[in-house]
Design an enzyme around this catalytic site. Structure first.
Site, PDB file in Angstrom:
ATOM      1  CB  SER A   1      -0.913   0.008   1.225  1.00  0.00           C
ATOM      2  OG  SER A   1      -0.170   0.410   2.363  1.00  0.00           O
ATOM      3  CE  LYS A   2      -1.260   6.764  -3.231  1.00  0.00           C
ATOM      4  NZ  LYS A   2      -0.497   6.251  -4.366  1.00  0.00           N
TER       5      LYS A   2
END
Ligand code: GLU
Length: 480
Positions: A250-251
């Site tokens: 994820s980010k």
């Protein structure tokens, strides 16, 4: 059979590395088989799709070196094709109009929840009589189109990565919506699974290579292929990309889109190489390769089933290897924009000799390009601040004297041999260790105890006409 594969990104965000990795596998397989690689933009979600994301995706694929043979083909140009397919399903009695209101569907879900059942559509409008339908329409209800899914069906396919996979019809959530609500007699906007299948049939796709998050869709799609009377293609579901803790990347793990990696200074060749390693390894065990080389060796039997852990160290290592192999000329071309953006003043033409020398000096220790900004600051900016360590070094007893002795020996023609000779002569003259002279010189010239090769740095400073002034500055600091 000519192999035809596609990458089908949705332009609802920048090119994600999961999509890029899947694109790499499609490309490798197409090129390995002498097949065709198609780019299809799945932009039917009008609210979330943006032209700038399409742009970012096309640029990202190109940056990675993935060329496509057909497309980009946009799904929004093809609604008629999908509507015709929905009509075919209706005509064959394989789909039907379903008139529930949102409130009725919500009540159905509540009842399922209360009974601790999995949420699913209970097929309640599958067998409406013409009278019931007419009554709903008279009420002014709109209808979605649902495709019948037989609960008793087992859907089995031989996945090229995961082997035999099987789904029960009863696990697919009941009859599925293939077109949104529309007025009586009309077909609303066709939905995702239907559009994918219609396109894959129309584009004669032979192998669907995509992320394993689509496995449940595959089961539904196989039923649609059959209903539309088409051959079912082969499927290869590639493993998810995970972070080091084994969760979906994820980010928060640093970066997830190809353009972020580009901004961070990774080379496209390193990214493409690393993307291929996320779930695949060549039979010769090599970790460094070009896509051109990998395409000779690509096959699905070497694609892992298990999730692929994203390993920054490996990516940095690959990137560093590529940087180290570049000629100073090629590396300098890459570095110039970073140095210009940092506000360093130089003329890429006139200053070329020392720029090349600088590039050759730092090249072997670079892993990513942006590191080169701080690494060379002392050689790019005329006046330096002393770090605490460096200030302490020059303030030691006798160091000002050493630096003065060095400064006195510098003449115009300073070169590597002359610089080494000066260090040797001052060491001898002052009766100190060579290490003492080198450390003091580094502190005095660079304002820091760390940095690129000292003699090379000195020669660059000399070409810039800054070395004597630096030493005088250090002497002034030492003598207060
Ligand atoms: N548009 C889908 C996605 O971006 C791809 C679907 C497919 O490859 O079939 O995940």
């Amino acid at each position: 059979m000519t192999v035809r594969v596609r990458i089908a990104p949705s332009p609802t965000g920048n090119l994600h590395i999961g999509t890029a990795r899947t694109a790499v596998f499609n490309w490798l397989f197409a090129r390995n088989q002498g097949g065709t690689f198609i780019l299809r933009v799945e932009d039917t979600d009008k609210e979330r799709s943006r032209p700038e994301f399409t742009q970012n995706i096309l640029e990202g694929l190109t940056w990675l070196g993935l060329d496509w043979d057909e497309g980009p083909i946009f799904q929004t140009d093809r609604f008629d094709l999908y509507r015709n397919a929905v009509q075919t399903l209706l005509d064959k009695g394989l789909a039907y109009r379903s008139y529930e209101t949102p409130e009725e569907l919500a009540a159905m879900r509540e009842a399922q929840k209360a009974a601790k059942q999995a949420p699913r559509y209970d097929n309640r409008h599958r067998n409406l009589t013409p009278e019931q339908r007419a009554a709903y329409e008279a009420e002014g209800r709109t209808a979605v189109i649902r495709f019948k899914i037989d609960d008793d069906r087992a859907i089995t396919w031989n996945d090229l990565v995961r082997g035999e996979l099987s789904w029960k019809g009863s696990d697919l959530g009941g009859d599925m919506v293939v077109a949104r609500a529309a007025a009586p007699g009309e077909v609303g906007q066709p939905l995702y699974n239907l559009a994918v299948v219609v396109d894959d049939i129309d584009m004669q796709i032979t192998h669907v290579i995509r992320g394993e998050d689509h496995i449940a869709n595959t089961a539904k799609q196989i039923l649609l292929y059959e209903a539309l009377g088409a051959d079912v293609p082969q499927f290869a579901h590639t493993p998810l990309i995970l972070n080091q803790r084994g969760q979906k990347l994820s980010k928060r793990d640093g970066a997830t889109s190809v353009s972020e990696f580009e901004k961070m200074g990774y080379l496209p060749e390193a990214m493409a190489n690393y993307m291929a390693l996320l779930g695949w390894s060549p039979p010769d065990g090599q970790e460094r390769f070009t896509l051109e080389a990998a395409k000779q060796q690509f096959s699905f039997d070497r694609v892992n089933k298990a999730g692929a852990k994203f390993d920054w160290d490996k990516l940095n290592w690959l990137n560093g290897q590529l940087l180290h192999e570049m000629s100073p000329e090629a590396l300098l071309e890459k570095l110039i924009p970073y140095w210009q953006n940092a506000g360093y003043e130089f003329d890429p033409e006139i200053d070329r000799p020392w720029l090349l020398q600088l590039t050759a000096t730092i090249g072997p220790s670079l892993a990513v390009l942006p590191e080169a900004v701080e690494m060379v600051r002392a050689l790019m900016v005329e006046s330096v601040e002393f770090t605490d360590d460096a200030a302490k070094q020059v303030q030691q007893d006798g160091v000002a004297d050493l630096l003065q002795a060095v400064a006195d020996k510098i003449d115009e023609t300073l070169d590597e041999a002359a610089a080494k000779e000066i260090v040797g002569a001052v060491t001898k003259e002052k009766g100190v260790k060579k290490g003492m002279v080198m450390k003091s010189l580094r502190a005095g010239l660079m304002g820091s105890l760390k940095g690129p090769d000292l003699i090379q740095s000195w020669l660059i400073l000399h070409q810039r006409g800054w070395d004597k002034a630096r030493l005088q500055g250090a002497i002034a600091l030492a003598t207060g």
